[in-house]
Design an enzyme around this catalytic site. Structure first.
Site, PDB file in Angstrom:
ATOM      1  N   SER A 193      39.762  35.397  45.864  1.00 49.77           N
ATOM      2  CA  SER A 193      40.095  35.977  44.558  1.00 49.77           C
ATOM      3  C   SER A 193      39.023  35.566  43.571  1.00 49.77           C
ATOM      4  O   SER A 193      38.909  34.376  43.233  1.00 49.77           O
ATOM      5  CB  SER A 193      41.451  35.469  44.091  1.00 49.77           C
ATOM      6  N   HIS A 207      38.915  40.077  46.766  1.00 48.38           N
ATOM      7  CA  HIS A 207      40.203  40.297  46.087  1.00 48.38           C
ATOM      8  C   HIS A 207      39.970  40.271  44.581  1.00 48.38           C
ATOM      9  O   HIS A 207      39.466  39.283  44.034  1.00 48.38           O
ATOM     10  CB  HIS A 207      41.190  39.209  46.507  1.00 48.38           C
ATOM     11  N   ASP A 250      41.692  40.622  40.946  1.00 47.86           N
ATOM     12  CA  ASP A 250      42.959  40.544  40.219  1.00 47.86           C
ATOM     13  C   ASP A 250      42.820  41.212  38.863  1.00 47.86           C
ATOM     14  O   ASP A 250      42.098  40.730  37.995  1.00 47.86           O
ATOM     15  CB  ASP A 250      43.359  39.073  40.038  1.00 47.86           C
ATOM     16  N   MET A 289      44.572  42.319  35.472  1.00 47.61           N
ATOM     17  CA  MET A 289      45.738  41.960  34.639  1.00 47.61           C
ATOM     18  C   MET A 289      45.604  42.580  33.259  1.00 47.61           C
ATOM     19  O   MET A 289      44.504  42.623  32.702  1.00 47.61           O
ATOM     20  CB  MET A 289      45.824  40.436  34.513  1.00 47.61           C
ATOM     21  N   HIS A 310      44.099  44.200  43.314  1.00 42.84           N
ATOM     22  CA  HIS A 310      45.495  43.843  43.074  1.00 42.84           C
ATOM     23  C   HIS A 310      45.786  44.163  41.614  1.00 42.84           C
ATOM     24  O   HIS A 310      45.364  43.433  40.719  1.00 42.84           O
ATOM     25  CB  HIS A 310      45.662  42.341  43.399  1.00 42.84           C
ATOM     26  N   MET A 336      47.848  44.370  38.445  1.00 43.26           N
ATOM     27  CA  MET A 336      48.996  43.802  37.725  1.00 43.26           C
ATOM     28  C   MET A 336      49.005  44.451  36.351  1.00 43.26           C
ATOM     29  O   MET A 336      48.783  43.811  35.323  1.00 43.26           O
ATOM     30  CB  MET A 336      48.848  42.268  37.631  1.00 43.26           C
ATOM     31  N   MET A 396      53.542  37.577  47.078  1.00 44.31           N
ATOM     32  CA  MET A 396      53.086  36.629  46.064  1.00 44.31           C
ATOM     33  C   MET A 396      53.772  35.287  46.299  1.00 44.31           C
ATOM     34  O   MET A 396      54.996  35.192  46.284  1.00 44.31           O
ATOM     35  CB  MET A 396      53.441  37.127  44.655  1.00 44.31           C
ATOM     36  N   ASP A 454      49.323  35.608  48.669  1.00 42.38           N
ATOM     37  CA  ASP A 454      48.474  35.372  47.500  1.00 42.38           C
ATOM     38  C   ASP A 454      49.119  34.361  46.562  1.00 42.38           C
ATOM     39  O   ASP A 454      50.222  34.588  46.071  1.00 42.38           O
ATOM     40  CB  ASP A 454      48.277  36.721  46.785  1.00 42.38           C
TER      41      ASP A 454
HETATM   42  C1  DX5 Z   1      47.642  35.500  40.641  1.00 41.92           C
HETATM   43  C2  DX5 Z   1      46.586  36.182  41.463  1.00 41.92           C
HETATM   44  C3  DX5 Z   1      46.010  35.376  42.582  1.00 41.92           C
HETATM   45  C4  DX5 Z   1      45.409  34.072  42.178  1.00 41.92           C
HETATM   46  C5  DX5 Z   1      45.024  33.255  43.374  1.00 41.92           C
HETATM   47  O1  DX5 Z   1      48.208  36.437  39.770  1.00 41.92           O
HETATM   48  O2  DX5 Z   1      47.116  37.356  42.041  1.00 41.92           O
HETATM   49  O3  DX5 Z   1      45.095  36.160  43.314  1.00 41.92           O
HETATM   50  O4  DX5 Z   1      44.309  34.242  41.365  1.00 41.92           O
HETATM   51  O5  DX5 Z   1      44.466  32.069  42.920  1.00 41.92           O
HETATM   52  P1  DX5 Z   1      44.774  30.663  43.609  1.00 41.92           P
HETATM   53  O6  DX5 Z   1      44.333  30.768  45.022  1.00 41.92           O
HETATM   54  O7  DX5 Z   1      43.970  29.713  42.801  1.00 41.92           O
HETATM   55  O8  DX5 Z   1      46.258  30.442  43.496  1.00 41.92           O
HETATM   56 ZN    ZN Z   2      45.939  38.607  43.524  1.00 41.70          ZN
END
Ligand code: DX5
Ligand code: ZN
Length: 220
Positions: free
Chosen positions: A10, A35, A37, A39, A68, A70, A139, A177
């Site tokens: 990520s 990956h 993320d 948001m 991913h 969100m 998750m 994740d």
């Molecule tokens: C959280 C994300 C994850 C996160 C993973 O919302 O979807 O991908 O960044 O990070 P670590 O491995 O540090 O928990």
């Molecule tokens: Zn993620």
């Protein structure tokens, strides 16, 4: 013996001032997917990456981009992420409004479609979209931030989904994740996961450590 899992770093945990170099470094270190993320500050309490950043990163690696999302509502942004270079697009059922329609549309765009289950979300949501998914993401933290602790109850959820996928003869990727590290990676794989997302556990120690970090997560 289970096969080694796909490792999906990520980039949320990478150096945002050097994103291109970071993506290249994890590619050379043996990552399987990148990956990303995304948001929106509304569905989750944080704001990260938009399609323009995904597009800017595309020339830096040939690895699949695992986006991913969100964001809510999500549908209006699917075209933009696909055009930017997303290969897999995963969405939360709560981001709605219509999960089935969204999954169909992701595939229509030529991407692989994923469903993301928050820690409190039931596996039942998968039952009537089994034929429309290429990936299920469990998750193991509440979405929004990297660096949180793995929620153990999600191992049981991985086991239940493994059974569902096997019963349906569905070859979908089963991804985990949040808080994944070399200590719990084996538990995730034994429960039935085939892909592990990791931010902190991959990017700790800087670029010279990435290959060893990825190897440790693969259990090699
Ligand atoms: C959280 C994300 C994850 C996160 C993973 O919302 O979807 O991908 O960044 O990070 P670590 O491995 O540090 O928990
Ligand atoms: Zn993620």
């Amino acid at each position: 013996m289970s096969a080694a899992p796909l490792i999906c770093p990520s980039i949320l945990a990478s150096d945002f001032a050097a994103l291109g170099a970071e993506v290249k470094a994890i590619t050379e270190a043996g990552a399987d997917f990148v990956h990303i993320d995304v948001m929106d500050g509304h569905f989750v309490p944080n704001i990260t990456i938009g399609p323009d950043v995904v597009k800017a990163l595309r020339p830096h690696t040939d690895l699949p981009f695992d986006c991913h999302l969100m964001i809510s509502p999500v549908d209006a942004f699917l075209d933009a992420f696909r055009a930017a270079g997303a290969d897999l697009i995963s969405v939360h059922p709560e981001a709605g409004p219509h999960l089935h329609r969204t999954l169909k549309y992701i595939r229509q765009l030529g991407a692989r479609a994923g469903v993301v289950l928050n820690p409190a979300t039931s596996v039942d949501v998968l039952d009537y979209v089994m034929d429309d998914i290429d990936l299920v993401l469990v998750m193991s933290v509440n979405p929004g931030f990297g660096g949180q602790s793995f929620i153990d109850t999600q191992l049981r959820k991985i086991e239940v989904i493994r059974k569902k996928l096997d019963a349906a003869e569905n070859p979908a990727i089963l991804q985990v994740d949040g808080g994944v590290n070399a200590q719990n990676a084996g538990l995730c794989v034994s429960a039935g996961a085939t892909a592990l997302v990791a931010g902190t556990a991959v990017f700790k120690g800087g670029p010279s450590a990435y290959a060893a970090n990825i190897k440790a997560l693969k259990g090699l």
